[in-house]
Scaffold this active site. Structure first.
Site, mmCIF file in Angstrom:
data_model
loop_
_atom_site.group_PDB
_atom_site.id
_atom_site.type_symbol
_atom_site.label_atom_id
_atom_site.label_comp_id
_atom_site.label_asym_id
_atom_site.label_seq_id
_atom_site.Cartn_x
_atom_site.Cartn_y
_atom_site.Cartn_z
ATOM 1 N N SER A 239 0.711 5.563 5.713
ATOM 2 C CA SER A 239 -0.464 5.934 4.928
ATOM 3 C C SER A 239 -1.578 4.916 5.172
ATOM 4 O O SER A 239 -1.967 4.722 6.315
ATOM 5 C CB SER A 239 -0.101 6.071 3.445
ATOM 6 O OG SER A 239 0.838 7.114 3.258
ATOM 7 N N MET A 240 -2.084 4.251 4.142
ATOM 8 C CA MET A 240 -3.094 3.234 4.405
ATOM 9 C C MET A 240 -2.514 2.119 5.268
ATOM 10 O O MET A 240 -3.218 1.523 6.086
ATOM 11 C CB MET A 240 -3.658 2.661 3.104
ATOM 12 C CG MET A 240 -4.734 1.614 3.339
ATOM 13 S SD MET A 240 -5.604 1.094 1.847
ATOM 14 C CE MET A 240 -6.907 2.322 1.798
#
Length: 421
Positions: A239-240
């Site tokens: 994700s991030m």
């Protein structure tokens, strides 16, 4: 797939906790009991249910350790640490909306997890502090027990809402058994650096990882027995954390990169969830910030998930309004102002994945864009994996399919770091 909660958000986070079970971070019956005590979209009931299970698991660990049963103690402490993490997950502690429970709960995670370190059977583990600007970043180094020759190193990066103790259940539990050293750490805006040290998030993760690599070089010189092969360093994140991994991969010292379900441009993510017409009018100055803040505040009042997401972003960016958050989100992109891609600096092999049932991202607008921007690597040095069903990694960050993402990650790293078994 079976649903435990009506709320997509609560359901996803519950599966996230269950995902740690194969690696010692959850017990199925304990989780099911907790689920029965949670009211949909009620953060207080979520907290109460998990703190009960955390305290019970901690007591079981103490009992086992007292009787000399280190195996049961390790398992119980790992579960307790993960349940303490879960108990505080729905809470934020930003200046505009403080919550005095956040830091004590984070400390309980740290204290309980520390009890597991000398008991781990997956390898050796130690706590480190990495100098960074005027702070020190908390880190864990996990090593294979058999180090007759230098071992490759995997930097496992957290994302927007994970803490490094949770990262154990992914790569740190498996890497040492496969002959890898694994380093986790918390950078600006993550984990204890946010909760205790008030360090806020920054997009230039190549700078953060660069300091970590500098530290590892010095650490290896001072502790040659750790046998780190710094000519074979890889980075992974989801994700991030996947975005961070791609930024970090620009450092020539990184030999391979695995980016799990990243975004290409956070502003594009915002545009997929908020009216593009409204955002364009606001960005052009035609609609004042107070109007956008009011609209987003109403959305937050109507949806706990929206309240949690926007509140989290305000917290880790260190701002007090939704529009200030939007301004910060514009900085998190792999595109340069001139339209070129930062990924043209990446020279190492890259595996990038997407998830068609993601709670947040669209593979077509993010993962394929990343993959296309890596065309200069050639097909032999770039690989794409788009998962469609949950058991194949179709949920964001491959939640619910941890064993599969671990297998695919280390297969890719073995190939490109020349690891043979």
């Amino acid at each position: 797939m079976h649903r435990f909660f009506k709320s997509e958000f609560f359901n996803f986070e519950f599966i996230r906790i269950l995902s740690a079970a194969p690696y010692g971070g959850a017990e199925i019956a304990e989780c099911l009991v907790a689920a029965g005590q949670i009211t949909n979209d009620d953060p207080e009931s979520w907290h109460r249910a998990w703190i009960i299970q955390a305290d019970k698991a901690k007591a079981l660990g103490d009992e086992a350790l007292h009787s000399g049963d280190t195996v049961s103690a390790r398992r119980a402490y790992l579960r307790a640490s993960n349940y303490y993490r879960a108990s505080g997950y729905m809470f934020h502690d930003r200046p505009g909306a403080p919550d005095a429970r956040v830091l004590p709960l984070a400390q309980q995670v740290l204290d309980t997890y520390a009890l597991t370190l000398p008991l781990l059977d997956t390898g050796e583990a130690s706590q480190l502090k990495i100098p960074f600007e005027n702070h020190q970043l908390a880190a864990y180094l996990y090593l294979p027990r058999d180090r007759t020759k230098p071992v490759p190193v995997l930097l496992s990066l957290g994302g927007a809402d994970s803490i490094q103790e949770e990262l154990y259940y992914v790569y740190a539990a498996s890497g040492p058994q496969l002959g890898y050293a694994v380093l986790t750490f918390e950078g600006p805006g993550q984990g204890i650096t946010l909760r205790r040290d008030k360090m806020h998030m920054r997009p230039d993760w190549e700078v953060v990882v660069g300091r970590v690599l500098d530290f590892l070089t010095a650490y290896m010189q001072q502790n040659p027995s750790v046998q780190l092969d710094l000519s074979r360093v890889a980075v992974v994140g989801a994700s991030m954390g996947g975005y961070y991994a791609l930024r970090a991969a620009a450092d020539p010292r990184i030999g391979a990169c695995v980016s799990i379900d990243p975004f290409y441009d956070m502003w594009d993510f915002v545009r997929n969830h908020v009216s593009p017409a409204l955002l364009n009018a606001w960005n052009a100055g035609w609609v004042p910030s107070r109007v956008v803040n009011g609209i987003m505040s109403m959305a937050m009042a109507a949806s706990f998930q929206a309240k949690w997401e926007v509140g989290l972003a305000m917290w880790f960016f260190g701002v007090d309004s939704p529009t200030q958050t939007l301004r910060h989100m514009m900085k998190y992109t792999l595109a340069r102002a001139d339209g070129t891609s930062r990924l043209d600096q990446v020279k190492c092999p890259v595996l990038v994945s997407g998830a068609t049932q993601s709670l947040y991202l669209e593979p077509e607008s993010d993962v394929l864009r990343v993959f296309d921007a890596l065309a200069h690597l050639g097909d032999e040095r770039r690989e794409i994996w788009i998962a469609r069903s949950p058991e194949e990694g179709g949920l964001q960050a491959k939640i619910g399919a941890i064993g599969l993402v671990v297998q695919r990650t280390f297969r890719f790293l073995d190939q490109h770091l020349n690891v043979t078994r």
